[in-house]
Design a protein around this motif. Structure first.
Motif, PDB file in Angstrom:
ATOM      1  N   TRP A 158      -3.322   7.705   4.181  1.00 45.04           N
ATOM      2  CA  TRP A 158      -3.348   6.270   3.821  1.00 45.04           C
ATOM      3  C   TRP A 158      -4.521   6.067   2.873  1.00 45.04           C
ATOM      4  O   TRP A 158      -5.443   6.908   2.824  1.00 45.04           O
ATOM      5  N   PHE A 159      -4.511   4.965   2.117  1.00 46.94           N
ATOM      6  CA  PHE A 159      -5.608   4.664   1.182  1.00 46.94           C
ATOM      7  C   PHE A 159      -6.228   3.314   1.517  1.00 46.94           C
ATOM      8  O   PHE A 159      -5.501   2.343   1.738  1.00 46.94           O
ATOM      9  N   MET A 160      -7.543   3.259   1.506  1.00 52.74           N
ATOM     10  CA  MET A 160      -8.186   1.956   1.593  1.00 52.74           C
ATOM     11  C   MET A 160      -7.765   1.140   0.366  1.00 52.74           C
ATOM     12  O   MET A 160      -7.692   1.688  -0.732  1.00 52.74           O
ATOM     13  N   ALA A 166      -2.815  -1.873  -0.183  1.00 53.93           N
ATOM     14  CA  ALA A 166      -2.085  -3.086  -0.560  1.00 53.93           C
ATOM     15  C   ALA A 166      -3.002  -3.870  -1.488  1.00 53.93           C
ATOM     16  O   ALA A 166      -3.868  -4.598  -1.036  1.00 53.93           O
ATOM     17  N   GLY A 167      -2.826  -3.695  -2.784  1.00 52.29           N
ATOM     18  CA  GLY A 167      -3.771  -4.351  -3.688  1.00 52.29           C
ATOM     19  C   GLY A 167      -3.274  -4.414  -5.122  1.00 52.29           C
ATOM     20  O   GLY A 167      -2.097  -4.163  -5.395  1.00 52.29           O
ATOM     21  N   ARG A 168      -4.198  -4.697  -5.988  1.00 50.94           N
ATOM     22  CA  ARG A 168      -3.823  -5.108  -7.343  1.00 50.94           C
ATOM     23  C   ARG A 168      -3.104  -4.076  -8.203  1.00 50.94           C
ATOM     24  O   ARG A 168      -2.457  -4.421  -9.166  1.00 50.94           O
ATOM     25  N   ASP A 172      -9.483  -9.752   4.600  1.00 51.45           N
ATOM     26  CA  ASP A 172     -10.740  -9.384   3.939  1.00 51.45           C
ATOM     27  C   ASP A 172     -11.871  -9.355   4.955  1.00 51.45           C
ATOM     28  O   ASP A 172     -11.846 -10.098   5.942  1.00 51.45           O
ATOM     29  N   ILE A 173     -12.859  -8.512   4.683  1.00 54.31           N
ATOM     30  CA  ILE A 173     -13.969  -8.401   5.638  1.00 54.31           C
ATOM     31  C   ILE A 173     -14.841  -9.658   5.674  1.00 54.31           C
ATOM     32  O   ILE A 173     -15.614  -9.858   6.606  1.00 54.31           O
ATOM     33  N   LEU A 174     -14.729 -10.519   4.641  1.00 54.53           N
ATOM     34  CA  LEU A 174     -15.688 -11.626   4.531  1.00 54.53           C
ATOM     35  C   LEU A 174     -15.307 -12.869   5.338  1.00 54.53           C
ATOM     36  O   LEU A 174     -16.112 -13.804   5.446  1.00 54.53           O
ATOM     37  N   SER A 177     -14.834 -18.622  -1.007  1.00 52.24           N
ATOM     38  CA  SER A 177     -13.642 -18.734  -1.858  1.00 52.24           C
ATOM     39  C   SER A 177     -13.553 -17.469  -2.701  1.00 52.24           C
ATOM     40  O   SER A 177     -14.540 -16.755  -2.857  1.00 52.24           O
ATOM     41  N   PHE A 178     -12.360 -17.199  -3.211  1.00 52.75           N
ATOM     42  CA  PHE A 178     -12.157 -16.010  -4.056  1.00 52.75           C
ATOM     43  C   PHE A 178     -11.689 -16.454  -5.433  1.00 52.75           C
ATOM     44  O   PHE A 178     -10.831 -17.328  -5.551  1.00 52.75           O
ATOM     45  N   SER A 179     -12.243 -15.864  -6.471  1.00 52.65           N
ATOM     46  CA  SER A 179     -11.742 -16.110  -7.824  1.00 52.65           C
ATOM     47  C   SER A 179     -11.555 -14.748  -8.486  1.00 52.65           C
ATOM     48  O   SER A 179     -11.784 -13.712  -7.859  1.00 52.65           O
ATOM     49  N   LYS A 187     -13.406 -13.392 -10.352  1.00 54.62           N
ATOM     50  CA  LYS A 187     -14.695 -12.689 -10.399  1.00 54.62           C
ATOM     51  C   LYS A 187     -15.074 -12.084  -9.053  1.00 54.62           C
ATOM     52  O   LYS A 187     -16.080 -11.401  -8.930  1.00 54.62           O
ATOM     53  N   GLY A 188     -14.290 -12.382  -8.018  1.00 56.34           N
ATOM     54  CA  GLY A 188     -14.601 -11.862  -6.686  1.00 56.34           C
ATOM     55  C   GLY A 188     -14.947 -12.983  -5.728  1.00 56.34           C
ATOM     56  O   GLY A 188     -14.668 -14.149  -5.999  1.00 56.34           O
ATOM     57  N   PRO A 189     -15.582 -12.654  -4.604  1.00 56.96           N
ATOM     58  CA  PRO A 189     -15.880 -13.674  -3.598  1.00 56.96           C
ATOM     59  C   PRO A 189     -17.034 -14.587  -4.014  1.00 56.96           C
ATOM     60  O   PRO A 189     -17.937 -14.166  -4.734  1.00 56.96           O
TER      61      PRO A 189
HETATM   62  O1  CP3 Z   1      -6.990  -1.817   2.440  1.00 59.79           O
HETATM   63  C1  CP3 Z   1      -6.180  -2.752   2.328  1.00 59.79           C
HETATM   64  O2  CP3 Z   1      -5.143  -2.653   1.641  1.00 59.79           O
HETATM   65  C2  CP3 Z   1      -6.416  -4.024   3.128  1.00 59.79           C
HETATM   66  C3  CP3 Z   1      -7.015  -5.091   2.435  1.00 59.79           C
HETATM   67  C4  CP3 Z   1      -8.483  -5.173   2.121  1.00 59.79           C
HETATM   68  C5  CP3 Z   1      -8.984  -6.055   1.120  1.00 59.79           C
HETATM   69  N1  CP3 Z   1     -10.336  -6.041   1.181  1.00 59.79           N
HETATM   70  C6  CP3 Z   1      -8.140  -6.864   0.241  1.00 59.79           C
HETATM   71  C7  CP3 Z   1      -8.701  -7.423  -0.988  1.00 59.79           C
HETATM   72  C8  CP3 Z   1      -9.599  -4.573   2.719  1.00 59.79           C
HETATM   73  C9  CP3 Z   1      -9.641  -3.517   3.798  1.00 59.79           C
HETATM   74  C10 CP3 Z   1     -10.757  -5.138   2.121  1.00 59.79           C
HETATM   75  C11 CP3 Z   1     -12.122  -4.808   2.524  1.00 59.79           C
HETATM   76  C12 CP3 Z   1     -13.246  -5.318   1.753  1.00 59.79           C
HETATM   77  N2  CP3 Z   1     -13.364  -6.557   1.171  1.00 59.79           N
HETATM   78  C13 CP3 Z   1     -14.474  -4.614   1.585  1.00 59.79           C
HETATM   79  C14 CP3 Z   1     -14.803  -3.265   2.186  1.00 59.79           C
HETATM   80  C15 CP3 Z   1     -14.238  -2.146   1.439  1.00 59.79           C
HETATM   81  C16 CP3 Z   1     -14.707  -2.071   0.002  1.00 59.79           C
HETATM   82  O3  CP3 Z   1     -13.867  -2.194  -0.878  1.00 59.79           O
HETATM   83  O4  CP3 Z   1     -15.918  -1.871  -0.207  1.00 59.79           O
HETATM   84  C17 CP3 Z   1     -15.305  -5.445   0.822  1.00 59.79           C
HETATM   85  C18 CP3 Z   1     -16.711  -5.121   0.373  1.00 59.79           C
HETATM   86  C19 CP3 Z   1     -14.609  -6.664   0.568  1.00 59.79           C
HETATM   87  C20 CP3 Z   1     -15.095  -7.876  -0.162  1.00 59.79           C
HETATM   88  C21 CP3 Z   1     -14.277  -8.205  -1.349  1.00 59.79           C
HETATM   89  N3  CP3 Z   1     -12.982  -8.683  -1.316  1.00 59.79           N
HETATM   90  C22 CP3 Z   1     -14.658  -8.099  -2.719  1.00 59.79           C
HETATM   91  C23 CP3 Z   1     -16.012  -7.602  -3.188  1.00 59.79           C
HETATM   92  C24 CP3 Z   1     -13.567  -8.515  -3.493  1.00 59.79           C
HETATM   93  C25 CP3 Z   1     -13.493  -8.659  -4.998  1.00 59.79           C
HETATM   94  C26 CP3 Z   1     -13.532  -7.395  -5.738  1.00 59.79           C
HETATM   95  C27 CP3 Z   1     -12.383  -6.478  -5.436  1.00 59.79           C
HETATM   96  O5  CP3 Z   1     -12.652  -5.294  -5.174  1.00 59.79           O
HETATM   97  O6  CP3 Z   1     -11.224  -6.910  -5.470  1.00 59.79           O
HETATM   98  C28 CP3 Z   1     -12.512  -8.840  -2.592  1.00 59.79           C
HETATM   99  C29 CP3 Z   1     -11.163  -9.295  -2.965  1.00 59.79           C
HETATM  100  C30 CP3 Z   1     -10.017  -8.526  -2.422  1.00 59.79           C
HETATM  101  N4  CP3 Z   1      -9.916  -8.029  -1.155  1.00 59.79           N
HETATM  102  C31 CP3 Z   1      -8.796  -8.232  -3.129  1.00 59.79           C
HETATM  103  C32 CP3 Z   1      -7.960  -7.550  -2.221  1.00 59.79           C
HETATM  104  C33 CP3 Z   1      -6.559  -7.088  -2.457  1.00 59.79           C
HETATM  105  C34 CP3 Z   1      -8.448  -8.654  -4.558  1.00 59.79           C
HETATM  106  C35 CP3 Z   1      -7.911 -10.034  -4.522  1.00 59.79           C
HETATM  107  C36 CP3 Z   1      -7.171 -10.431  -5.781  1.00 59.79           C
HETATM  108  O7  CP3 Z   1      -7.849 -10.840  -6.739  1.00 59.79           O
HETATM  109  O8  CP3 Z   1      -5.934 -10.373  -5.775  1.00 59.79           O
END
Ligand code: CP3
Length: 339
Positions: free
Chosen positions: A19-21, A24-26, A71-73, A84-86, A88-90
């Motif tokens: 599996w990959f951290m 499910a993402g962009r 999300d962890i936050l 909030s999320f934009s 640019k990130g959180p």
């Molecule tokens: O692994 C998975 O598929 C599950 C989803 C998941 C997300 N965030 C979705 C997400 C998990 C496990 C996380 C963990 C997370 N979130 C961490 C720890 C792991 C890591 O990457 O270091 C941290 C530090 C965050 C905080 C966070 N959330 C940041 C800094 C950002 C913006 C930058 C970025 O990397 O995207 C997010 C947004 C976020 N979390 C997105 C996703 C899919 C992108 C949202 C979007 O713009 O569509």
């Protein structure tokens, strides 16, 4: 037992679970399609949508584990920091500096705002085939602290360290909150909970042992064999305490700076996860093939008893713009070579 559980129980098997951290993402068209209709926050807070997002990579790539989409936050938001999320990130309305402390809500109140994660776990579990594992997750107290103080993850975290006088106060709120989140995700069907500590590598081994280990150990002792701890940028000097290889942890995630094949050979009572360099997934198919073969070779040369308790994944999260074809190639190659 499914392949993921066999890895956690340190049973020899040829092909490790994959599996990959951030699976499910962009980078994923399935995610992009849902994201075109909903904000990231909506996807996370609507359990039905979160379950759909989490299932995407299972259906498209056949990973061995799904991970809660969230999300962890969120616990920081629930405590009153206004997340909030934009693009640019959180972003936080308040940070844990100055007088923001006086506006934090109680742990009970914060907890009452976090039920959407347990519900998302439940719906994902209902859809997930039995042979797939389901991972829940929380952020480690230390990483959450770094975001609560500085909002972004950026070296050298001067402010984060200047504020350490308040770290004890932060732990009093965050630790019981994380404890409830972990118990709730397990109750709703998660097999394992990942504790992500992306900021841990900013600490010296000494500070890591003082600030990180006690809380992770506390949480792992509450749920023995149910916690996977992942830290980024740490070295063997950080993870020297016997706790990190004890059976109290189900698994230890190592980033791509480690020689994982070698680590598998040392005495341990927990599984190890990792650790292909995620940036290499941006290369051409041919180049990727070369790096992947090189990465897999030492594992391939081991007997399956020697590589027992291995969960195959990346060093860190999969990056945006990673070609989907390379994800398929990674999984297919690993399963073929290690079979
Ligand atoms: O692994 C998975 O598929 C599950 C989803 C998941 C997300 N965030 C979705 C997400 C998990 C496990 C996380 C963990 C997370 N979130 C961490 C720890 C792991 C890591 O990457 O270091 C941290 C530090 C965050 C905080 C966070 N959330 C940041 C800094 C950002 C913006 C930058 C970025 O990397 O995207 C997010 C947004 C976020 N979390 C997105 C996703 C899919 C992108 C949202 C979007 O713009 O569509």
């Amino acid at each position: 037992m499914n392949t993921f559980q066999r890895a956690i129980h340190l049973e020899p098997q040829s092909v490790p679970p994959i599996w990959f951290m951030r699976q499910a993402g962009r980078y994923h068209s399935h995610y992009q399609a849902l994201r075109a209709k909903h904000t990231f926050d909506e996807l996370c807070r609507t359990p039905e949508l979160a379950a759909q997002v989490a299932m995407g990579p299972i259906e498209d790539f056949d990973f061995d584990a799904a991970i809660l989409f969230s999300d962890i936050l969120y616990p920081l938001d629930a405590l009153g920091l206004g997340l909030s999320f934009s693009d640019k990130g959180p972003h936080f309305e308040k940070r844990l500096v100055g007088d923001a402390w006086s506006e934090l809500v109680t742990v009970d109140e914060a907890w009452s705002k976090l039920s959407f994660q347990g519900e998302a776990v439940k719906l994902t579990r209902e859809r997930l085939p039995k042979e797939k594992a389901l991972l829940g997750f929380v952020g480690a107290p230390w990483t959450l602290w770094t975001f609560a103080v500085e909002e972004v993850h950026k070296s050298p975290m001067v402010q984060v360290k200047k504020e350490l006088g308040n770290w004890g106060r932060f732990r009093e709120s965050i630790l019981p909150l994380l404890e409830r989140m972990i118990a709730d995700q397990l109750k709703n069907g998660a097999d394992l909970i990942c504790i992500f500590d992306s900021s841990a590598g900013e600490l010296s081994p000494q500070l890591f042992d003082d600030l990180v280990r006690p809380d992770v150990q506390y949480l792992a002792e509450r749920h023995p064999g149910k916690i996977l701890f992942y830290s980024k940028g740490t070295s063997s000097a950080h993870l020297r305490n016997p706790f990190w290889r004890s059976g109290k942890l189900a698994a230890l995630g190592l980033d791509h700076r480690w020689n994982l094949a070698e680590e598998l050979q040392f005495p341990r009572h927990c599984a190890l996860q990792g650790n292909f360099d995620q940036t290499l997934l941006h290369l051409s198919s041919q180049e990727l093939s070369r790096h992947l073969n090189e990465f897999l070779k030492p594992f391939q040369e081991m007997k399956k008893e020697q590589r027992r308790g291995w969960i195959l994944g990346l060093g860190h999260g999969i990056l945006p713009k990673t070609p989907e074809a390379n994800v398929r190639q990674f999984i297919q190659t690993a399963r073929e070579i290690l079979a």
